[in-house]
Design an enzyme around this catalytic site. Structure first.
Site, PDB file in Angstrom:
ATOM      1  N   GLU A 110       1.298  -0.244  -5.009  1.00 20.02           N
ATOM      2  CA  GLU A 110       0.351   0.830  -5.331  1.00 20.02           C
ATOM      3  C   GLU A 110       1.123   2.101  -5.663  1.00 20.02           C
ATOM      4  O   GLU A 110       1.657   2.762  -4.765  1.00 20.02           O
ATOM      5  CB  GLU A 110      -0.593   1.087  -4.152  1.00 20.02           C
ATOM      6  CG  GLU A 110      -1.656   2.115  -4.501  1.00 20.02           C
ATOM      7  CD  GLU A 110      -2.361   2.726  -3.305  1.00 20.02           C
ATOM      8  OE1 GLU A 110      -3.463   3.250  -3.497  1.00 20.02           O
ATOM      9  OE2 GLU A 110      -1.803   2.702  -2.181  1.00 20.02           O
ATOM     10  N   ASP A 119       0.836  -1.197   0.000  1.00 19.20           N
ATOM     11  CA  ASP A 119       0.000   0.000   0.000  1.00 19.20           C
ATOM     12  C   ASP A 119       0.873   1.250   0.000  1.00 19.20           C
ATOM     13  O   ASP A 119       1.924   1.290   0.644  1.00 19.20           O
ATOM     14  CB  ASP A 119      -0.869  -0.023   1.272  1.00 19.20           C
ATOM     15  CG  ASP A 119      -1.783   1.173   1.358  1.00 19.20           C
ATOM     16  OD1 ASP A 119      -2.714   1.258   0.536  1.00 19.20           O
ATOM     17  OD2 ASP A 119      -1.556   2.035   2.235  1.00 19.20           O
TER      18      ASP A 119
END
Ligand SMILES: *[C@@H]1O[C@H](CO)[C@@H](O)[C@H](O)[C@H]1NC(C)=O
Length: 477
Positions: A246, A219
């Site tokens: 990400e 993330d």
């Protein structure tokens, strides 16, 4: 109240993540295996993002459907202690690395991993290394008290970046330094260039690896320099079999996803946007050649029609389950048929507010070819499960026999093992298609029941309005 203000604050910041600078610092590491490199016929490259499913329900679904259907990976929501609350985004506000989350205990996580493995499914864990919580204080899901910048016994105030902008928040999205050392919506930003932080994040990663986790979804990877991620990943033993990162980047942005391709795959949000535009009036014939040199290359791209952020109009916009004229399903069919990138299928739930957490107490539930109790179970939809079989069969076979006689009609083959026709037009499409397939009778994997005859390599048919047909050699009638 800060609680709700934070969610609202997250939306505009992520949406405006578009900058302008040439990329630099390209890495060329090849020592971490990518799933893309293993995507040969017979392998199982399709990932399901089981968003907010608790681990016990993931385990049951691996056995009942996911393994038999041929999916390769489940991506599960973050397992660590987070701030308390019903909203989905509490997961991304870490309080400690104790594996006690709203999705289950450490034992639940371990049991899920073992059960999915027994069903032939690997487990990808959504992992938050960039930051801790954004709210000022509270008690986490494992009972630990914290204040902003103090998460005893793991972190104290010396472990964070204070970049000096108002509120230490990112203000200039064109500044690499700000994006990587300031705070994303007040989320306390770990000083990942320091040995103390790297060692503890690697220990957390190794705890996951010790439980049998196969891969990581990192993330907010864009908010960490590649050198810091590489250092932490390099300490993991065993090495993850798959990593996806990400990195929300637009053309011309200072930080490009391609910088991260030496570590693992990169989530290519430009693909998501291009798909949305093409299926929403831009014309799907544009998808014959839609990438550019700034995109992450196919071998390192991880793509999805929607993820948990984009379906809410967050990070980037995308199609979602409410998109009109069957476009969401048709786009997922394209995603699984087209060779660009490693595909992830989002499996999510209906909501009335974008903040809403999981329905049904977090217990994912599906029935037949759909979901129940608020869950959508996209991974069970006949077209999506059928196209997973298509993707597994065609593997890395070349794209062949492309035709697009008008802007919303395309058809193409994959080698001589698969052929797909997508009609995103408001009129039926009757034609004779050159498929490259061996002659025979095939069962269309979109409907799961209609049979089509290929003769002399050709298929003569009419594709209904806003519908598709997909045939492959693994689904002969
Ligand atoms: C398609 O072929 C299969 C296998 O022969 C058969 O079971 C099925 O009934 C056929 N479908 C239709 C709609 O006739």
């Amino acid at each position: 109240m800060k609680f709700f203000a934070l969610a609202a604050a997250l939306l505009p910041l992520l949406i405006t993540d578009a900058n302008a600078f040439p990329m630099s610092n390209l890495e060329s590491r090849t020592d971490y295996a990518s799933i893309a490199a293993r995507t040969t016929p017979g392998d199982k490259p399709v990932i399901i993002q089981l968003f907010q499913w608790n681990y016990a329900s993931v385990a049951a679904e691996c056995t009942e459907f996911i393994g038999p259907a041929g999916y390769g990976y489940v991506q599960v929501s973050p397992p660590t202690e987070s701030i308390s609350g019903s909203q989905w985004w509490t997961d991304y506000q870490v309080v400690s690395y104790t594996l006690t989350s709203k999705h289950g205990s450490r034992d639940d996580l371990k049991n899920m991993i073992d059960t999915c493995h027994a069903a032939g499914v690997k487990v990808l864990v959504d992992t938050v290394w960039n930051h801790m919580a954004g709210i000022d204080s509270g008690t986490g899901t494992a009972g630990d008290s914290f204040t902003h910048y103090s998460y005893p016994p793991t972190w104290d105030t010396s472990n964070f970046h204070y970049c000096g902008t108002p509120g230490n928040d990112i203000q200039d999205w064109q500044s690499r330094t700000q994006v990587q050392t300031c705070e994303l919506s007040n989320l306390a930003d770990l000083a990942t260039e320091t040995e103390t932080v790297r060692a503890k994040l690697a220990a957390f990663g190794n705890d996951l690896m010790s439980l049998g986790v196969d891969g990581l979804r990192l993330d907010a990877a864009k908010h960490m320099p590649t050198a810091d991620i590489s250092n932490i990943v390099g300490r993991l033993n065993p090495q993850p079999q798959y990593i996806t990162q990400e990195v929300v980047a637009g053309d011309g942005d200072t930080i490009q996803g391609s910088e991260y391709a030496g570590i693992g795959d990169v989530q290519e949000f430009r693909w998501t946007t291009a798909i949305q535009k093409a299926f929403s009036g831009g014309g799907i014939s544009s998808l014959q050649s839609f990438t550019d040199s700034q995109w992450t290359d196919s071998a390192h791209a991880n793509v999805f029609v929607a993820n948990h952020d984009t379906e809410r109009g967050n990070a980037a916009a995308s199609l979602n389950v409410n998109s009109p004229s069957n476009t969401y399903t048709l786009a997922n069919i394209f995603a699984l048929a087209h060779p660009y990138g490693t595909p992830t299928v989002l499996s999510s739930y209906t909501y009335s507010s974008v903040d809403d957490g999981a329905p049904n107490g977090g217990t994912g539930s599906c029935y037949g070819a759909g979901g129940v109790n608020g869950w959508l179970c996209q991974h069970r939809w006949t077209a999506i499960a059928g196209m997973t079989g298509f993707r597994n069969t065609v593997g890395s076979a070349a794209l062949t026999n492309w035709v697009s006689p008008s802007s919303d009609r395309i058809a193409f083959g994959r080698g001589n093992v698969g052929f797909v026709i997508i009609n995103n037009d408001d009129a039926a499409w009757g034609a004779t298609f050159t498929t490259g397939l061996p002659d025979g009778v095939y069962t269309d994997v979109i409907s799961g029941s209609a049979n089509f005859t290929v003769s002399g390599g050709q298929l003569k048919t009419a594709v209904p309005i806003r519908d598709a047909i997909a045939l492959h050699v693994g689904a002969k009638a």
